[in-house]
Design an enzyme around this catalytic site. Structure first.
Site, PDB file in Angstrom:
ATOM      1  N   GLY A   1     -53.638  53.842   8.025  1.00 38.93           N
ATOM      2  CA  GLY A   1     -54.745  52.738   7.927  1.00 38.93           C
ATOM      3  C   GLY A   1     -56.144  53.383   8.701  1.00 38.93           C
TER       4      GLY A   1
ATOM      5  CG  ASN B   1     -45.010  49.325   4.014  1.00 38.15           C
ATOM      6  OD1 ASN B   1     -44.439  48.101   3.790  1.00 38.15           O
ATOM      7  ND2 ASN B   1     -45.074  49.900   4.987  1.00 38.15           N
TER       8      ASN B   1
ATOM      9  CG  HIS C   1     -43.453  51.371   8.956  1.00 33.90           C
ATOM     10  ND1 HIS C   1     -44.895  51.338   9.886  1.00 33.90           N
ATOM     11  CD2 HIS C   1     -44.038  52.041   7.870  1.00 33.90           C
ATOM     12  CE1 HIS C   1     -45.771  51.704   9.191  1.00 33.90           C
ATOM     13  NE2 HIS C   1     -45.480  52.017   7.872  1.00 33.90           N
TER      14      HIS C   1
END
Ligand code: 13P
Length: 252
Positions: A175, A11, A100
């Site tokens: 992340g 992605n 998402h």
């Protein structure tokens, strides 16, 4: 080493320009030379601005292209700045990420995501539906409740279930370089599969990918967890070297 088909989905998020084709090209060349295409499926979900360009430039179709979101409306309409699933399909996408957490965070509801899934399926795109709990939900032990709600409200039995892949992405893991403990992750993947089979009264288990801080260093941790059907990779998919190392190390 497993013979089961595994998905490695990148992605790219808001990243890349025309020169980024070199990343796809390197991955594709590696794939053709070194990998068994019967066991591994590589999909790169890139910005809309690059789908058509990459599709035209790719010599082989070993890598599939996907989009990262769409407007829920099926036809053309007065929706400034948006594109629908049909337009993405026409550009060359075969897959689309929907739901998402980065889009849920700016207001996408389960209800809206369901309409988007309907529209994407109508346009013959395979949907990668992201589900996952936030840190607050995890801390208050609501993970299973949140996942159940997301599954039962975004998917319905009359959709083409064979074209929906689920990606479990704990929001707090995206992340952050934080990943779950193996036992916890296994339990959650089981739960998703169990809940899906129960809700939609199907014998066929869904494909469930894991996403959240997957990189070339921690991928080995996931190899023994055979319940995971693949990975949705953010940051590390923006580098051919890292993405290839993830696949390599997974099978080491
Ligand atoms: P990272 O791999 O950068 O944590 O992102 C995960 C993600 O959001 C994939 O959809």
């Amino acid at each position: 080493m497993t013979n089961k088909l595994k998905y490695f989905v990148g992605n790219w998020k808001m990243f890349g320009d025309f020169t980024s084709f070199k990343i796809i090209n390197k991955i594709s060349n590696y794939f053709i030379r070194n990998l068994n295409t019967n066991n591994i499926k590589v999909i790169l979900c890139v910005p809309n601005t690059l789908i058509y360009f990459f599709k035209q430039k790719m010599k082989s179709q070993t890598i599939s292209l996907g989009a990262q979101n769409c407007h829920h409306y099926q036809d053309y309409g007065p929706f400034t700045g948006n594109v629908n699933a049909k337009m993405l399909k026409n550009s060359g996408a075969n897959y689309i990420i929907l739901g998402h957490s980065e889009n849920r965070a700016i207001g996408e509801s389960n209800k809206l995501i369901k309409i988007k899934i309907d529209s994407a399926l109508k346009s013959n795109l395979t949907v990668i539906l992201c589900i996952g709990e936030t840190l607050k939900e995890k801390r208050s032990k609501k993970t299973f409740r949140v996942l159940k709600k997301q599954i039962t409200s975004c998917i319905s039995k009359n959709q083409n279930l064979s074209k929906i892949i689920i990606a479990y992405e704990p929001v707090w893991s995206i992340g952050s370089n934080k990943i779950l403990k193996s036992e916890e992750l296994k339990k959650i993947i089981h739960y998703i599969k169990f809940q899906y089979v129960k809700t939609f009264r199907t014998k066929k288990q869904p494909l469930v990918l894991y996403g959240g801080s997957v990189n070339e260093k921690n991928i080995k941790f996931f190899s023994p967890i055979s319940e995971i059907d693949g990975f949705l990779i953010g940051g590390a998919s923006q580098s051919a070297k890292k993405f290839i190392a993830i696949i390599k190390n997974y099978y080491k």
